[in-house]
Scaffold this motif. Structure first.
Motif, PDB file in Angstrom:
ATOM      1  N   ASP A  65      42.577  50.507  32.039  1.00  0.00           N
ATOM      2  CA  ASP A  65      43.344  51.272  33.020  1.00  0.00           C
ATOM      3  C   ASP A  65      44.820  50.898  32.875  1.00  0.00           C
ATOM      4  O   ASP A  65      45.324  50.032  33.579  1.00  0.00           O
ATOM      5  CB  ASP A  65      42.846  50.952  34.434  1.00  0.00           C
ATOM      6  CG  ASP A  65      43.394  51.955  35.446  1.00  0.00           C
ATOM      7  OD1 ASP A  65      44.356  52.673  35.096  1.00  0.00           O
ATOM      8  OD2 ASP A  65      42.877  52.025  36.555  1.00  0.00           O
ATOM      9  N   HIS A 206      31.976  57.196  42.194  1.00  0.00           N
ATOM     10  CA  HIS A 206      32.093  58.421  41.411  1.00  0.00           C
ATOM     11  C   HIS A 206      33.031  59.431  42.093  1.00  0.00           C
ATOM     12  O   HIS A 206      33.824  60.094  41.419  1.00  0.00           O
ATOM     13  CB  HIS A 206      30.720  59.051  41.218  1.00  0.00           C
ATOM     14  CG  HIS A 206      30.772  60.395  40.560  1.00  0.00           C
ATOM     15  ND1 HIS A 206      30.903  60.546  39.197  1.00  0.00           N
ATOM     16  CD2 HIS A 206      30.735  61.646  41.077  1.00  0.00           C
ATOM     17  CE1 HIS A 206      30.943  61.838  38.906  1.00  0.00           C
ATOM     18  NE2 HIS A 206      30.844  62.527  40.028  1.00  0.00           N
ATOM     19  N   LYS A 209      36.500  58.342  41.324  1.00  0.00           N
ATOM     20  CA  LYS A 209      36.855  58.462  39.902  1.00  0.00           C
ATOM     21  C   LYS A 209      35.813  59.325  39.192  1.00  0.00           C
ATOM     22  O   LYS A 209      34.993  58.833  38.410  1.00  0.00           O
ATOM     23  CB  LYS A 209      36.925  57.068  39.253  1.00  0.00           C
ATOM     24  CG  LYS A 209      38.156  56.262  39.612  1.00  0.00           C
ATOM     25  CD  LYS A 209      39.404  56.868  38.967  1.00  0.00           C
ATOM     26  CE  LYS A 209      40.653  56.071  39.308  1.00  0.00           C
ATOM     27  NZ  LYS A 209      41.858  56.642  38.673  1.00  0.00           N
ATOM     28  N   PRO A 210      35.817  60.626  39.448  1.00  0.00           N
ATOM     29  CA  PRO A 210      34.772  61.500  38.895  1.00  0.00           C
ATOM     30  C   PRO A 210      34.797  61.622  37.376  1.00  0.00           C
ATOM     31  O   PRO A 210      33.799  62.046  36.785  1.00  0.00           O
ATOM     32  CB  PRO A 210      35.058  62.847  39.563  1.00  0.00           C
ATOM     33  CG  PRO A 210      36.502  62.787  39.962  1.00  0.00           C
ATOM     34  CD  PRO A 210      36.761  61.365  40.304  1.00  0.00           C
ATOM     35  N   ASN A 211      35.892  61.248  36.723  1.00  0.00           N
ATOM     36  CA  ASN A 211      35.981  61.374  35.267  1.00  0.00           C
ATOM     37  C   ASN A 211      35.458  60.148  34.522  1.00  0.00           C
ATOM     38  O   ASN A 211      35.420  60.155  33.288  1.00  0.00           O
ATOM     39  CB  ASN A 211      37.431  61.639  34.853  1.00  0.00           C
ATOM     40  CG  ASN A 211      37.934  62.979  35.353  1.00  0.00           C
ATOM     41  OD1 ASN A 211      37.170  63.933  35.461  1.00  0.00           O
ATOM     42  ND2 ASN A 211      39.218  63.049  35.688  1.00  0.00           N
ATOM     43  N   TYR A 212      35.063  59.114  35.228  1.00  0.00           N
ATOM     44  CA  TYR A 212      34.515  57.919  34.588  1.00  0.00           C
ATOM     45  C   TYR A 212      33.058  58.176  34.214  1.00  0.00           C
ATOM     46  O   TYR A 212      32.203  58.308  35.083  1.00  0.00           O
ATOM     47  CB  TYR A 212      34.617  56.704  35.513  1.00  0.00           C
ATOM     48  CG  TYR A 212      35.956  55.993  35.466  1.00  0.00           C
ATOM     49  CD1 TYR A 212      37.137  56.704  35.282  1.00  0.00           C
ATOM     50  CD2 TYR A 212      36.045  54.622  35.607  1.00  0.00           C
ATOM     51  CE1 TYR A 212      38.367  56.063  35.241  1.00  0.00           C
ATOM     52  CE2 TYR A 212      37.279  53.967  35.572  1.00  0.00           C
ATOM     53  CZ  TYR A 212      38.429  54.699  35.384  1.00  0.00           C
ATOM     54  OH  TYR A 212      39.642  54.068  35.341  1.00  0.00           O
ATOM     55  N   SER A 213      32.774  58.238  32.922  1.00  0.00           N
ATOM     56  CA  SER A 213      31.434  58.608  32.465  1.00  0.00           C
ATOM     57  C   SER A 213      30.370  57.607  32.903  1.00  0.00           C
ATOM     58  O   SER A 213      29.229  57.983  33.187  1.00  0.00           O
ATOM     59  CB  SER A 213      31.417  58.742  30.939  1.00  0.00           C
ATOM     60  OG  SER A 213      31.795  57.523  30.317  1.00  0.00           O
ATOM     61  N   SER A 216      29.318  58.511  36.336  1.00  0.00           N
ATOM     62  CA  SER A 216      28.527  59.738  36.322  1.00  0.00           C
ATOM     63  C   SER A 216      27.099  59.462  35.887  1.00  0.00           C
ATOM     64  O   SER A 216      26.141  59.984  36.475  1.00  0.00           O
ATOM     65  CB  SER A 216      29.168  60.769  35.375  1.00  0.00           C
ATOM     66  OG  SER A 216      30.492  61.055  35.748  1.00  0.00           O
ATOM     67  N   LYS A 354      39.498  63.870  48.174  1.00  0.00           N
ATOM     68  CA  LYS A 354      38.351  64.069  47.285  1.00  0.00           C
ATOM     69  C   LYS A 354      37.054  64.331  48.047  1.00  0.00           C
ATOM     70  O   LYS A 354      35.961  64.095  47.533  1.00  0.00           O
ATOM     71  CB  LYS A 354      38.210  62.862  46.357  1.00  0.00           C
ATOM     72  CG  LYS A 354      39.433  62.693  45.456  1.00  0.00           C
ATOM     73  CD  LYS A 354      39.268  61.604  44.436  1.00  0.00           C
ATOM     74  CE  LYS A 354      40.486  61.554  43.517  1.00  0.00           C
ATOM     75  NZ  LYS A 354      40.369  60.509  42.478  1.00  0.00           N
ATOM     76  N   ILE A 357      34.415  66.500  46.299  1.00  0.00           N
ATOM     77  CA  ILE A 357      33.593  65.834  45.279  1.00  0.00           C
ATOM     78  C   ILE A 357      32.404  65.146  45.931  1.00  0.00           C
ATOM     79  O   ILE A 357      31.258  65.270  45.477  1.00  0.00           O
ATOM     80  CB  ILE A 357      34.425  64.831  44.473  1.00  0.00           C
ATOM     81  CG1 ILE A 357      35.587  65.545  43.779  1.00  0.00           C
ATOM     82  CG2 ILE A 357      33.552  64.118  43.447  1.00  0.00           C
ATOM     83  CD1 ILE A 357      36.572  64.622  43.110  1.00  0.00           C
TER      84      ILE A 357
END
Length: 364
Positions: A65, A206, A209-213, A216, A354, A357
């Motif tokens: 990060d 999540h 930070k929805p883009n953290y695989s 997910s 968010k 989300i």
């Protein structure tokens, strides 16, 4: 004021760690482990010779990060070096000893700077690694200590998604262990409840930070463990609506649920009322809705534990809202921690814009 030579010594130590991180496995230069070992020896010497070394603040890059930097202490950096050495040794006795050293240095770092969520988070991670090596009889105590460190980190920084996710993973592991060991003690939290708690933290990490695989992937594993379409449900003791000063006998233990919109009391409608409503008389059901406590997330000002003799026995919860305080009582202090975290996290997600989300996670 610290002498310039002491500052330069500290920067040299940090340089050793940076050099170790940059060592290629096939390099002919000194190995990563050798450099880390040398850095650890120098940190040991420096902290003994210069007790004020911990007052030096440095900017340290946080892995994966690049936008976040933290003021960290000498003991913190020393603990990182020890942890890196421990990771190279798998689940061996030597690794166990190194993880124990790392936890002690993280503890010192927190004692010197209690307002460091990153140090608390890393302390929790070191404890989590240690728990995977120690004998089974020691494991649960270490895991519960790790949980307390992650929770403390979150309480210092409610949007600290790494600590939130880490708390979810350690709770999931505890649920797995509890399930393998058979029926838990009646005083212990059940595996199902631990799985549900784990899912709450992973879902909220999540949402932040929805883009953290990795978040997910974990969410796909645990989402069904949530009380969908809600994030959390359970029992709280509540006063009659609008009368927190009611006698203790008037307070009732009733079901509540928390979602992306509100904390809502569930008022069960008996069969007689349902029959009347189907016949066209809906006023009774409407009246029941009016007697339910509801706290809308945007109205929350603060959430805290409270110990007040005017409340019934149990773990007191105060939700301060724009319309005034709402008082509730959890069944236990451990249960209260779960409600506090969940409400604070939902509010944090709302404050970060968010909510959609989170709504998608629990209702999609």
């Amino acid at each position: 004021m610290m002498q310039i030579s002491h500052i330069m010594s500290f920067l040299f130590l940090f340089g050793l760690q940076e050099s170790a991180d940059n060592v290629s496995p096939d390099s002919t230069s000194p190995s990563k482990d050798a450099l880390l070992e040398e850095a650890c020896k120098k940190y040991d010497e420096a902290t003994r010779l210069c007790p004020t070394l911990h007052d030096v603040c440095v900017l340290v890059h946080v892995a994966d990060d690049p936008l976040h930097y933290c003021d960290l202490l000498a003991f913190y950096n020393w603990a990182i070096a020890i942890s890196d050495r421990a990771k190279m040794r798998g689940r061996t006795k030597e690794a166990e000893e190194l993880w124990e050293q790392a936890t002690k240095n993280y503890e010192k770092a927190v004692q010197l700077n209690w307002n460091s969520p990153q140090a608390l988070n890393n302390w929790g991670l070191a404890l989590q690694e240690l728990s995977a090596i120690v004998p089974a009889r020691e494991k649960q105590k270490i895991v519960r200590t790790a949980i307390s460190k992650f929770r403390a980190a979150i309480q210092l920084q409610f949007d600290f998604h790494r600590a939130i996710y880490n708390l979810g993973t350690v709770l999931y592991g505890l649920a797995e262990d509890t399930l393998r060991q058979g029926s838990p003690n009646l005083k212990e939290v059940s595996p199902d409840e631990l799985y549900s708690q784990s899912a709450i933290y992973i879902a909220t990490a999540h949402a932040l930070k929805p883009n953290y695989s990795v978040y997910s992937s974990a969410l796909r594993l645990v989402r069904s463990m949530l009380p969908l379409p809600h994030l959390k449900d359970g029992y709280l003791t509540a006063p009659p609506v609008g009368n927190s000063m009611a006698p203790h006998g008037a307070w009732k233990r009733t079901e509540f649920f928390l979602n992306h919109e509100a904390l809502q009391q569930v008022i069960r409608v008996d069969q007689r009322q349902i029959t009347r409503s189907l016949s066209g008389r809906t006023s009774d059901v409407t009246d029941m809705d009016k007697r339910a406590i509801r706290v809308d997330i945007p109205d929350i000002v603060s959430v805290s534990a409270c110990a007040d003799l005017t409340l019934p026995p149990g773990a007191g919860l105060c939700i301060d809202t724009t319309s005034g305080p709402v008082f509730l009582v959890a069944d236990s202090w451990e249960s209260l921690d779960g409600w506090l975290d969940a409400i604070r996290l939902v509010y944090t997600i709302y404050a970060r814009g968010k909510t959609d989300i989170l709504a998608g996670i629990i209702t999609g």
